[in-house]
Design a protein around this motif. Structure first.
Motif, PDB file in Angstrom:
ATOM      1  N   LEU A 116       1.060  -1.413  -0.198  1.00 19.66           N
ATOM      2  CA  LEU A 116       0.221  -0.043   0.157  1.00 19.66           C
ATOM      3  C   LEU A 116       1.622   1.070   0.384  1.00 19.66           C
ATOM      4  CD1 LEU A 116      -2.098   1.174   0.253  1.00 19.66           C
ATOM      5  CD2 LEU A 116      -2.360   1.273   2.480  1.00 19.66           C
ATOM      6  N   ILE A 117       0.497   2.324  -1.119  1.00 18.16           N
ATOM      7  CA  ILE A 117       2.073   3.418  -1.287  1.00 18.16           C
ATOM      8  C   ILE A 117       1.089   4.146  -1.244  1.00 18.16           C
ATOM      9  CG2 ILE A 117       3.588   4.150  -2.985  1.00 18.16           C
ATOM     10  CD1 ILE A 117       3.794   1.187  -4.043  1.00 18.16           C
ATOM     11  N   LEU A 118       1.264   5.463  -1.084  1.00 18.40           N
ATOM     12  CA  LEU A 118       0.911   6.859  -0.836  1.00 18.40           C
ATOM     13  C   LEU A 118       1.735   7.443  -2.032  1.00 18.40           C
ATOM     14  CD1 LEU A 118      -1.978   8.284  -0.346  1.00 18.40           C
ATOM     15  CD2 LEU A 118       0.363   9.320   2.543  1.00 18.40           C
ATOM     16  N   ILE A 119       1.521   8.879  -2.684  1.00 11.80           N
ATOM     17  CA  ILE A 119       1.943   8.889  -3.275  1.00 11.80           C
ATOM     18  C   ILE A 119       1.411  10.762  -3.740  1.00 11.80           C
ATOM     19  CG2 ILE A 119       2.863   9.206  -5.713  1.00 11.80           C
ATOM     20  CD1 ILE A 119       2.164   6.317  -6.346  1.00 11.80           C
ATOM     21  N   ALA A 120       2.466  11.753  -3.868  1.00 10.61           N
ATOM     22  CA  ALA A 120       2.268  13.222  -3.656  1.00 10.61           C
ATOM     23  C   ALA A 120       2.872  13.299  -5.099  1.00 10.61           C
ATOM     24  CB  ALA A 120       2.075  13.705  -2.302  1.00 10.61           C
ATOM     25  N   GLU A 121       2.019  14.062  -5.981  1.00 12.54           N
ATOM     26  CA  GLU A 121       2.218  14.710  -7.233  1.00 12.54           C
ATOM     27  C   GLU A 121       3.137  16.066  -6.657  1.00 12.54           C
ATOM     28  OE1 GLU A 121       2.430  14.441 -11.770  1.00 12.54           O
ATOM     29  OE2 GLU A 121       1.047  15.177 -10.873  1.00 12.54           O
ATOM     30  N   ALA A 122       4.652  16.200  -6.897  1.00 14.81           N
ATOM     31  CA  ALA A 122       5.153  17.795  -6.809  1.00 14.81           C
ATOM     32  C   ALA A 122       4.236  18.377  -5.010  1.00 14.81           C
ATOM     33  CB  ALA A 122       5.226  19.123  -7.846  1.00 14.81           C
ATOM     34  N   PRO A 126       6.033  22.258   2.695  1.00 14.99           N
ATOM     35  CA  PRO A 126       6.457  21.892   3.633  1.00 14.99           C
ATOM     36  C   PRO A 126       5.432  20.992   5.122  1.00 14.99           C
ATOM     37  CG  PRO A 126       8.251  22.756   3.382  1.00 14.99           C
ATOM     38  CD  PRO A 126       7.132  23.528   2.920  1.00 14.99           C
ATOM     39  N   GLY A 127       4.865  21.483   5.195  1.00 19.23           N
ATOM     40  CA  GLY A 127       3.448  21.386   6.311  1.00 19.23           C
ATOM     41  C   GLY A 127       2.412  20.388   5.901  1.00 19.23           C
ATOM     42  N   ASN A 128       2.672  20.435   4.790  1.00 18.20           N
ATOM     43  CA  ASN A 128       1.526  19.409   3.819  1.00 18.20           C
ATOM     44  C   ASN A 128       2.269  17.881   3.904  1.00 18.20           C
ATOM     45  OD1 ASN A 128      -0.561  20.281   3.830  1.00 18.20           O
ATOM     46  ND2 ASN A 128      -0.055  21.440   1.627  1.00 18.20           N
ATOM     47  N   ILE A 129       4.016  18.421   3.639  1.00 19.10           N
ATOM     48  CA  ILE A 129       4.570  17.166   3.064  1.00 19.10           C
ATOM     49  C   ILE A 129       4.565  16.240   4.535  1.00 19.10           C
ATOM     50  CG2 ILE A 129       6.735  16.369   2.788  1.00 19.10           C
ATOM     51  CD1 ILE A 129       6.768  18.208   0.849  1.00 19.10           C
ATOM     52  N   GLY A 130       4.562  17.031   5.756  1.00 17.78           N
ATOM     53  CA  GLY A 130       4.617  16.168   7.299  1.00 17.78           C
ATOM     54  C   GLY A 130       3.816  15.936   7.574  1.00 17.78           C
ATOM     55  N   ALA A 131       2.740  16.526   6.885  1.00 18.39           N
ATOM     56  CA  ALA A 131       0.426  15.472   7.470  1.00 18.39           C
ATOM     57  C   ALA A 131       1.166  14.644   6.867  1.00 18.39           C
ATOM     58  CB  ALA A 131       0.143  16.931   6.665  1.00 18.39           C
ATOM     59  N   ILE A 159      10.884  18.032   9.080  1.00 22.13           N
ATOM     60  CA  ILE A 159      10.755  17.305  10.507  1.00 22.13           C
ATOM     61  C   ILE A 159       9.933  17.292  11.396  1.00 22.13           C
ATOM     62  CG2 ILE A 159      12.721  16.936  11.646  1.00 22.13           C
ATOM     63  CD1 ILE A 159      14.739  16.981   9.285  1.00 22.13           C
ATOM     64  N   ARG A 160       9.900  19.107  11.523  1.00 20.66           N
ATOM     65  CA  ARG A 160       8.578  19.474  12.619  1.00 20.66           C
ATOM     66  C   ARG A 160       7.711  18.963  11.877  1.00 20.66           C
ATOM     67  NH1 ARG A 160       6.182  23.745  12.597  1.00 20.66           N
ATOM     68  NH2 ARG A 160       6.553  24.097  10.995  1.00 20.66           N
ATOM     69  N   SER A 161       7.655  19.273  11.241  1.00 22.96           N
ATOM     70  CA  SER A 161       5.594  19.301  10.962  1.00 22.96           C
ATOM     71  C   SER A 161       5.588  17.518  10.729  1.00 22.96           C
ATOM     72  CB  SER A 161       5.286  19.282   9.854  1.00 22.96           C
ATOM     73  OG  SER A 161       5.875  19.166   8.246  1.00 22.96           O
ATOM     74  N   SER A 162       6.182  16.759  10.179  1.00 25.24           N
ATOM     75  CA  SER A 162       5.942  15.231  10.052  1.00 25.24           C
ATOM     76  C   SER A 162       6.202  14.882  12.059  1.00 25.24           C
ATOM     77  CB  SER A 162       7.196  14.445   9.412  1.00 25.24           C
ATOM     78  OG  SER A 162       8.727  14.926   9.619  1.00 25.24           O
ATOM     79  N   SER A 243     -12.330  20.673  -3.537  1.00 27.24           N
ATOM     80  CA  SER A 243     -10.711  19.563  -3.383  1.00 27.24           C
ATOM     81  C   SER A 243     -11.535  19.835  -1.931  1.00 27.24           C
ATOM     82  CB  SER A 243      -9.994  19.764  -4.407  1.00 27.24           C
ATOM     83  OG  SER A 243      -9.804  21.973  -3.393  1.00 27.24           O
ATOM     84  N   MET A 244     -10.313  19.417  -1.849  1.00 30.67           N
ATOM     85  CA  MET A 244      -9.988  20.013  -0.269  1.00 30.67           C
ATOM     86  C   MET A 244      -8.457  19.285   0.486  1.00 30.67           C
ATOM     87  SD  MET A 244     -10.619  15.382   1.331  1.00 30.67           S
ATOM     88  CE  MET A 244     -12.157  16.148   1.467  1.00 30.67           C
ATOM     89  N   ASN A 245      -7.673  20.069   0.951  1.00 28.44           N
ATOM     90  CA  ASN A 245      -6.015  19.916   1.656  1.00 28.44           C
ATOM     91  C   ASN A 245      -5.901  18.523   1.049  1.00 28.44           C
ATOM     92  OD1 ASN A 245      -3.922  18.962   4.370  1.00 28.44           O
ATOM     93  ND2 ASN A 245      -3.951  20.842   3.715  1.00 28.44           N
ATOM     94  N   VAL A 246      -4.403  18.621   0.640  1.00 30.01           N
ATOM     95  CA  VAL A 246      -4.060  16.822   0.015  1.00 30.01           C
ATOM     96  C   VAL A 246      -3.871  16.386   1.183  1.00 30.01           C
ATOM     97  CG1 VAL A 246      -1.990  18.183  -0.092  1.00 30.01           C
ATOM     98  CG2 VAL A 246      -2.112  16.269  -1.505  1.00 30.01           C
ATOM     99  N   SER A 247      -3.144  16.195   2.453  1.00 31.48           N
ATOM    100  CA  SER A 247      -3.063  15.514   3.512  1.00 31.48           C
ATOM    101  C   SER A 247      -4.282  15.354   4.161  1.00 31.48           C
ATOM    102  CB  SER A 247      -2.271  16.436   4.343  1.00 31.48           C
ATOM    103  OG  SER A 247      -2.596  17.676   5.222  1.00 31.48           O
ATOM    104  N   VAL A 248      -5.489  15.477   3.723  1.00 37.73           N
ATOM    105  CA  VAL A 248      -6.575  15.121   4.834  1.00 37.73           C
ATOM    106  C   VAL A 248      -7.416  14.228   3.347  1.00 37.73           C
ATOM    107  CG1 VAL A 248      -8.661  15.661   4.803  1.00 37.73           C
ATOM    108  CG2 VAL A 248      -7.188  17.048   5.383  1.00 37.73           C
ATOM    109  N   ALA A 249      -7.189  13.934   2.033  1.00 38.60           N
ATOM    110  CA  ALA A 249      -7.585  13.907   1.387  1.00 38.60           C
ATOM    111  C   ALA A 249      -6.964  12.670   1.307  1.00 38.60           C
ATOM    112  CB  ALA A 249      -7.293  14.030  -0.557  1.00 38.60           C
ATOM    113  N   ALA A 250      -5.231  12.093   2.032  1.00 36.04           N
ATOM    114  CA  ALA A 250      -4.541  11.365   1.485  1.00 36.04           C
ATOM    115  C   ALA A 250      -4.882  10.418   2.859  1.00 36.04           C
ATOM    116  CB  ALA A 250      -3.041  11.868   1.282  1.00 36.04           C
ATOM    117  N   GLY A 251      -5.452  11.011   4.126  1.00 33.10           N
ATOM    118  CA  GLY A 251      -6.108   9.943   5.247  1.00 33.10           C
ATOM    119  C   GLY A 251      -7.003   9.639   4.889  1.00 33.10           C
TER     120      GLY A 251
END
Length: 264
Positions: A116-122, A126-131, A159-162, A243-251
């Motif tokens: 099970l892989i989660l992929i984010a394009e571009a 940083p806060g979204n990547i950490g989330a 590092i901080r947000s993750s 649409s919604m925040n990318v980290s929320v959608a990923a979750g």
């Protein structure tokens, strides 16, 4: 034990550059980690520490001994130096200089036939990547892949947000083309969060080898993802926006996959 008290020290100036500049991190092959939990997770994730720096007013030598080994290089620093290097005002008086890992997509391997892989394009923020990394850790995803990365993974904000999950997730990076080729070569189904030609996400079978792909809120996914997907999927919106925040959608997507897999 070596001690540094001046913020004008050449080594400290180099560490400030590591904190502030991606170019310096790439050039030196080093980056800064701040905080006990983050350093512990880096050690757990197999990262090699080059140096540990501590301010004894906040972090004792006993704590230092519990965190490091006798082979680790340690430096005592003054309050002024610590405050110059620290990214946050609430950390515990300890920082580490560490060596990054390789994150080539070609090196990515799995211990299961149904990853099970989660992929984010571009992703840019940083806060979204950490989330996203926190979400992947919570779901125990087999990997996180960043397509067309805009920066480096060792940005202090990531590092901080993750909260250190950047060190415990299996992470790979590559171009969209390279990643799609990798997924197809490994017979991994590609489910792209997109408005075009999409079906409701919960109607799909995520129990097989699955990659869930999300794009930025501003532009979504590139056409290359959409035309190469097994199926484009959508999270139905019931409000005024589409649409919604990318980290929320990923979750939402990854925990639907975990639900289908009975949280194994």
């Amino acid at each position: 034990m070596k001690a540094i008290t001046s913020i004008q020290n050449a080594y400290i100036k180099q560490l400030v550059q590591l904190k502030e500049k991606s170019r310096e991190r790439k050039k030196s092959g080093l980056f800064l980690i701040e905080g006990i939990r983050e350093i512990e997770l880096a050690i757990k994730g197999g990262y090699v520490l080059d140096t540990v720096l501590f301010y004894p007013g906040l972090f004792s030598e006993n704590e230092l001994e519990a965190l490091t080994t006798s082979q680790d290089s340690t430096i005592e620093i003054s309050k002024d130096v610590y405050e110059k290097l620290a990214y946050r005002s609430t950390t515990e008086g300890v920082l580490a200089v560490a060596k990054p890992k390789s994150h080539l997509i070609s090196d990515l391997k799995f211990d299961t036939q149904t990853p099970l892989i989660l992929i984010a394009e571009a992703p840019e923020k940083p806060g979204n990547i950490g989330a996203i990394l926190r979400t992947a850790d919570a779901a125990n995803a087999d990997a996180v892949i960043i397509a067309n990365p805009k920066g480096d993974l060792y940005n202090p904000n990531i590092i901080r947000s993750s909260v250190g999950c950047v060190f415990t997730n299996t992470i790979a990076t590559g171009s969209t083309t390279e990643i799609i080729e990798f997924l197809k070569a490994h017979n991994i189904n590609i489910y792209c969060a997109a408005l075009q030609a999409s079906v409701d996400y919960h109607t799909q079978d995520f129990t097989k080898a699955t990659a869930l792909v999300v794009g930025t809120e501003a532009t979504g996914l590139s056409d290359e993802w959409r035309v190469n997907s097994t199926q484009n999927i959508i999270i139905p919106m019931q409000g005024e926006i589409d649409s919604m925040n990318v980290s929320v959608a990923a979750g939402i997507l990854i925990f639907e996959a975990k639900r289908q897999r009975n949280f194994k």
